[in-house]
Design a protein around this motif. Structure first.
Motif, short mmCIF file in Angstrom:
data_model
loop_
_atom_site.label_atom_id
_atom_site.label_comp_id
_atom_site.label_asym_id
_atom_site.label_seq_id
_atom_site.Cartn_x
_atom_site.Cartn_y
_atom_site.Cartn_z
N ARG A 269 0.78 -1.14 0.05
CA ARG A 269 0.16 -0.10 0.08
C ARG A 269 0.90 1.38 -0.05
O ARG A 269 1.48 1.56 1.24
CB ARG A 269 -0.81 -0.05 1.06
N ASP B 54 1.16 5.51 -0.99
CA ASP B 54 0.41 6.88 -1.62
C ASP B 54 0.83 7.00 -2.85
O ASP B 54 2.05 6.70 -3.44
CB ASP B 54 0.33 7.85 -0.66
N ARG C 191 4.49 5.83 -4.36
CA ARG C 191 4.25 4.84 -5.49
C ARG C 191 5.32 5.24 -6.75
O ARG C 191 5.88 4.68 -7.35
CB ARG C 191 2.98 4.60 -5.86
#
Length: 349
Positions: A260, A262, A266
């Motif tokens: 995961r 943001d 990323r």
């Protein structure tokens, strides 16, 4: 950087400080510098130079006549075609025009008509890449076609991908010799796909391109030299484009479905900047500033250098690893990554 290092995992969670997301804070700094403003003079000069080189190359084809020096011209024209492709890339990202229509018209002229590559097919593929760079299952640029990009892909590989995967670090650059043909093949194949919004228009432009391309070469040269010219041109076009695009992400963090990140992280953690000067900026069309290009895709090329300094400082403040290296080092890292990812195949995994 294929496995997330501890410092990367610690940096993965955004740290809001009341001023919006980390990306929003960075965006405000970038906008305050005017780095997202259009640069019409720059693009007018750049497009003019590329078009001049393109037309001059075809004039030189007939001026040189029946000589093996034509193979040197084929090498030069590979570079010119690649520059046309890089210009179509900027048009697709609306770096040149802010409106969609002129961007698409210019993109189709550059990509389909001048270069021989489907704008619609490439645009669809590249948009998905930007949304999920280096994502094992969502980024089409790291899908396990002939090359595997993660050990998970290697364990699932079969057929030709498994055969190549055993020695893909050694075959990577030779495979780039076929990339020009691959672009042409996929461009025509994609005309039947819903992803291409104007298949008839794109198909006509592609047919016109290749009719003129083959017609001019075979009109200027005897059969043997014409075939040699085409082979050298297409092979070196593939190598040029591969050598420009490969350093951007290959060998960087591979994102798995479980991770995961943001938007800011990323893009930063999966991208590699390549250090160089003005010559490298021109050769790579500004894509050596890959971190900034992914964060701000519509940013004009000449603004990327200044944006890189701001982004590097911002990432240091936030404790986000920001990676840049030299061009040759980037290739060594790519080959080392390919060798590592092929290990499960070599070990029978």
């Amino acid at each position: 950087m294929t496995k997330p290092a501890p410092e990367i995992l610690r940096a993965a969670a955004p740290q809001p400080d009341g001023g919006g997301s980390d990306f929003a804070q960075l965006s405000r700094r970038i906008a305050a510098e005017g780095l997202l403003d259009r640069r019409p003079v720059y693009y007018a000069v750049r497009a003019g130079l590329v078009l001049f080189a393109f037309l001059d190359g075809w004039w030189a084809l007939f001026a040189l006549g029946d000589t093996w020096w034509q193979l040197a011209l084929a090498a030069v024209m590979a570079g010119v075609f690649a520059q046309v492709g890089l210009l179509s890339h900027d048009l697709a990202h609306r770096q040149v025009f802010s409106r969609r229509l002129p961007s698409e018209v210019g993109g189709r002229i550059a990509a389909n008509l001048l270069m021989g590559m489907s704008y619609g097919w490439w645009m669809n593929k590249h948009t998905r890449h930007h949304a999920n760079p280096n994502h094992e299952t969502r980024d089409p640029d790291v899908s396990p076609d002939l090359v595997v990009w993660s050990q998970r892909q290697a364990r699932q590989a079969s057929g030709l991908a498994r055969f190549i995967g055993r020695r893909q670090a050694y075959l990577f650059f030779p495979l780039l010799l076929l990339e020009g043909l691959n672009l042409s093949f996929n461009s025509f194949r994609a005309l039947r796909s819903p992803a291409v919004k104007r298949p008839l228009l794109e198909g006509v432009l592609l047919v016109v391109h290749f009719a003129a391309y083959f017609g001019l070469v075979f009109a200027a040269l005897p059969l043997g030299k014409a075939v040699a010219f085409l082979a050298v041109h297409q092979a070196l076009l593939g190598v040029y484009l591969g050598c420009v695009f490969a350093p951007n992400h290959k060998g960087m963090l591979m994102v798995t479905p479980e991770m995961r990140l943001d938007f800011l992280r990323r893009q930063v953690l999966t991208s590699r900047n390549v250090r160089g000067g003005l010559l490298l900026d021109a050769v790579m069309g500004g894509l050596n500033y890959q971190v900034e290009h992914h964060l701000f895709p519509s940013m004009p090329t000449p603004a990327l250098g200044r944006a890189a300094r701001i982004t590097r400082e911002f990432c240091a403040e936030k404790g986000i690893p920001y990676y840049e290296t030299g061009l040759l080092r980037s290739y060594r890292e790519i080959l080392a990554h390919l060798h590592r990812t092929g290990e499960p195949i070599r070990s029978g995994g």
